[in-house]
Design an enzyme around this catalytic site. Structure first.
Site, PDB file in Angstrom:
ATOM      1  N   LYS A 163       9.321  -1.681   6.463  1.00  0.00           N
ATOM      2  CA  LYS A 163       8.562  -0.525   5.741  1.00  0.00           C
ATOM      3  C   LYS A 163       9.659   0.182   4.813  1.00  0.00           C
ATOM      4  O   LYS A 163      10.184   0.999   5.648  1.00  0.00           O
ATOM      5  CB  LYS A 163       7.580   0.240   6.690  1.00  0.00           C
ATOM      6  CG  LYS A 163       6.724   0.931   5.832  1.00  0.00           C
ATOM      7  CD  LYS A 163       5.500   1.895   6.908  1.00  0.00           C
ATOM      8  CE  LYS A 163       4.540   2.598   6.455  1.00  0.00           C
ATOM      9  NZ  LYS A 163       3.465   3.157   7.113  1.00  0.00           N
ATOM     10  N   ASP A 198      -7.914  -0.420   4.327  1.00  0.00           N
ATOM     11  CA  ASP A 198      -6.686  -1.221   4.367  1.00  0.00           C
ATOM     12  C   ASP A 198      -5.870  -0.847   5.302  1.00  0.00           C
ATOM     13  O   ASP A 198      -4.781  -1.423   5.562  1.00  0.00           O
ATOM     14  CB  ASP A 198      -5.967  -0.679   2.860  1.00  0.00           C
ATOM     15  CG  ASP A 198      -6.070   0.823   2.760  1.00  0.00           C
ATOM     16  OD1 ASP A 198      -6.998   1.386   2.649  1.00  0.00           O
ATOM     17  OD2 ASP A 198      -4.791   1.265   2.480  1.00  0.00           O
TER      18      ASP A 198
HETATM   19  P1  AMP Z   1      -1.284   4.102   2.939  1.00  0.00           P
HETATM   20  O1  AMP Z   1      -2.121   5.382   2.668  1.00  0.00           O
HETATM   21  O2  AMP Z   1       0.128   4.696   3.501  1.00  0.00           O
HETATM   22  O3  AMP Z   1      -1.915   3.319   3.869  1.00  0.00           O
HETATM   23  O4  AMP Z   1      -0.874   3.672   1.481  1.00  0.00           O
HETATM   24  C1  AMP Z   1      -2.033   2.994   0.698  1.00  0.00           C
HETATM   25  C2  AMP Z   1      -1.579   2.187  -0.373  1.00  0.00           C
HETATM   26  O5  AMP Z   1      -0.436   2.850  -0.971  1.00  0.00           O
HETATM   27  C3  AMP Z   1      -0.769   0.986   0.212  1.00  0.00           C
HETATM   28  O6  AMP Z   1      -1.357  -0.247  -0.681  1.00  0.00           O
HETATM   29  C4  AMP Z   1       0.673   1.243   0.246  1.00  0.00           C
HETATM   30  O7  AMP Z   1       1.359   0.176   0.224  1.00  0.00           O
HETATM   31  C5  AMP Z   1       0.623   1.961  -0.918  1.00  0.00           C
HETATM   32  N1  AMP Z   1       1.760   2.881  -0.882  1.00  0.00           N
HETATM   33  C6  AMP Z   1       1.941   3.934   0.031  1.00  0.00           C
HETATM   34  N2  AMP Z   1       3.458   4.701  -0.257  1.00  0.00           N
HETATM   35  C7  AMP Z   1       3.911   3.972  -1.269  1.00  0.00           C
HETATM   36  C8  AMP Z   1       5.232   3.945  -1.824  1.00  0.00           C
HETATM   37  N3  AMP Z   1       6.109   4.814  -1.606  1.00  0.00           N
HETATM   38  N4  AMP Z   1       5.521   2.954  -2.741  1.00  0.00           N
HETATM   39  C9  AMP Z   1       4.555   1.987  -3.009  1.00  0.00           C
HETATM   40  N5  AMP Z   1       3.330   1.770  -2.287  1.00  0.00           N
HETATM   41  C10 AMP Z   1       3.041   2.858  -1.694  1.00  0.00           C
HETATM   42 MG    MG Z   2      -1.580   1.732   4.712  1.00  0.00          MG
END
Ligand code: AMP
Ligand code: MG
Length: 533
Positions: free
Chosen positions: A137, A284
């Protein structure tokens, strides 16, 4: 054969040989486009994507127990080869890293394609009859990175690394952590989303799970009406993770949904038991195996409060507040049911399963609370006793962990309030009427305990296995982060070791069995967390 240099500058040979498997990429369709460009990906479960090379990778901590489960020795985790693998700087021979395609409902709204925006799956390791997926990650962009950079900062990585292992030792179903590393690169983040971005240390966590599939992996195919791939993915999931349900068929899809429902509920009941608030229960972030996944703006209850959420992004509606987690679990399962419906074409069994969730929740939540209170016999007034306790716990700010842990020392109602002195954040807030309510509850509890046949000592022993003494309080993780920002990583290990035995008395660590200090009450990172990570 790979090598690492010990501190004595002696070159030691290390042969970190893993039993690599590729069931995921061999059985599921890959994106034909091999470019690492941001895009909508169709007709595929994943896209190949390699991790980014980093400036000066440095492993800060390794979960030796998790490494061992993969067949990696302590010595091997100290090698340059291990460091390069878990920071994405080297690719294990004959493996092909990839990012998964998934969608999701975020905060109740359909968000379309999301995907592994900053997670890269390295490979699968089979060891001791288990198949583990290894994922990084924060290792750089993928076709799913959308507007972000694919990177992660040290603070959120410390939080994920420590919490996943802490949850495992608490007995809560979860993905695991293998390593926490600095990338050596700097990452720009606007922590409070207030137009003040700043550079922070970049970090990479390698995390482990039998599967990283989420509800959203299924939702994306249903939303696109891609039933062919929906079936391929569901069949793979059943064949590899729910084999005991039998060969995929309409009946199996129903039992599959039933089992995901049960596992999801059981996970949430555990969260309620230990006072964990996930913070972003978007579909997700819901694992198809019912594991706690994606440790972002999560938090631990300090004062017991059904309305509490640590996530500032959710401050308005508090959709993901502590007391609402079981409802959201159900809401998310409705989305999964909708996604699987085209394979089943009969709504009734799905509706029945969802209906059953409500009854099961009542029953399992009640049983869980009874163990927290040390009530092993049945009494018709138990539900009322528990509901009254939950109300009373919210009269004034009362520390959940301390209250329940101290409750196992209860012997008589007269001493009830004295026993709980350390659980109240402000003793002066306990007015006469509140004192009266507490005394009346303790009296009822004392009378109720007379029905029990086990000794006080036995009851204490049992209650202590349901009520942890040590959890990763929000300020504890923040202390480790503040020290790490200054280059001191010792507290990460101290907390890691402490949280390996959350139910045991650890006299030398008594200082961590304490209320949140006042300085942490409104501090960013302690009570206020954003999704910026
Ligand atoms: P999360 O809220 O962290 O579960 O993220 C929601 C979505 O945003 C998922 O598709 C993650 O992979 C994407 N995401 C979160 N942070 C980043 C980042 N720094 N770079 C790229 N994608 C991100
Ligand atoms: Mg996520």
């Amino acid at each position: 054969m790979y090598y690492y240099r010990s501190t004595a500058k002696k070159v030691i040979q290390v042969n970190m040989k893993l039993n690599i498997k590729n069931t995921f990429i061999e059985n599921l369709p890959a994106d034909k486009n091999l470019e690492n460009s941001r895009r909508q990906v169709e007709n595929a479960v994943y896209s190949f994507a390699n991790p980014k090379q980093t400036q000066a990778p440095k492993v800060l901590h390794v979960s030796a127990e998790m490494a061992e489960k993969l067949g990696i020795s302590i010595e091997e985790t100290k090698s340059d080869f291990f460091k390069n693998i878990v920071t994405g700087n080297e690719i294990y021979p004959n493996t092909k890293p990839f990012a998964m395609c998934y969608a999701g409902h975020q905060f109740g709204n359909w968000a379309g394609q999301l995907g592994d925006g900053r997670a890269i799956n390295l490979f699968e390791v089979a060891h001791q009859n288990k198949n583990w997926k290894v994922q990084l990650k924060g290792a750089g962009e993928t076709p799913y990175s959308r507007t972000a950079d694919g990177l992660a900062v040290l603070r959120s990585s410390i939080r994920e690394y420590l919490c996943a292992e802490a949850m495992f030792y608490l007995g809560v179903p979860t993905t695991r952590s293998l390593s926490l590393s600095l990338s050596g690169d700097e990452v720009l983040r606007d922590v409070l989303y207030n137009g003040n971005p700043a550079y922070e240390k970049g970090a990479i966590v390698s995390r482990i799970s039998p599967s990283f599939l989420r509800f959203g992996n299924f939702e994306i195919f249903a939303a696109r009406n891609d039933l062919k791939n929906l079936k391929i993915l569901t069949d793979y999931t059943i064949n590899h993770h729910f084999k005991h349900l039998g060969a995929p068929s309409k009946t199996t899809y129903i039992s599959f949904f039933k089992e995901v429902t049960t596992r999801t509920l059981d996970m949430i009941i555990h969260w309620q038991r230990v006072g964990f608030v996930h913070g972003v229960m978007n579909t997700d972030n819901m694992s198809i195996l019912g594991l706690t996944i994606d440790y972002g703006p999560y938090g631990w209850l300090e004062g017991f409060d059904f309305g509490w959420t640590p996530n500032t992004t959710d401050r308005q509606n508090k959709r993901y507040r502590y007391g609402n987690q079981p409802n959201i679990g159900l809401w998310n399962l409705y989305q999964l049911a909708n996604a699987l419906y085209p394979l089943i074409e009969d709504a009734k069994p799905l509706e029945e399963i969802l209906e059953q969730y409500k009854t099961d929740f009542q029953q399992k939540s009640f049983a869980m609370m009874k163990t927290k209170l040390g009530l092993f016999k049945d009494d018709e007034n138990d539900l009322e006793l528990i509901q009254q306790l939950e109300d009373d716990l919210q009269l004034v700010e009362t520390d959940m962990t301390i209250f329940f842990r101290n409750l196992s020392n209860f012997t008589n109602a007269k001493l009830g309030l004295t026993l709980m002195q350390d659980a109240f954040y402000d003793l002066t807030a306990i007015s006469k009427p509140i004192e009266k309510r507490w005394n009346s509850w303790f009296k009822k509890y004392e009378e109720r305990l007379l029905l029990e046949t086990i000794s006080n000592t036995e009851r204490k022993q049992k209650m202590d296995t349901a009520n942890p003494k040590y959890v990763l309080r929000n300020y504890m993780a923040q202390l480790a982060i503040d020290n790490a920002d200054k280059g001191n990583y010792d507290l990460i290990d101290t907390l890691f070791q402490l949280l390996k035995k959350p139910y045991e008395e650890q006299p030398e660590n008594e200082k961590w069995f304490a209320k949140r200090p006042e300085w942490a009450r409104n501090k960013v990172g302690c009570s206020m967390l954003s999704c910026s990570s």
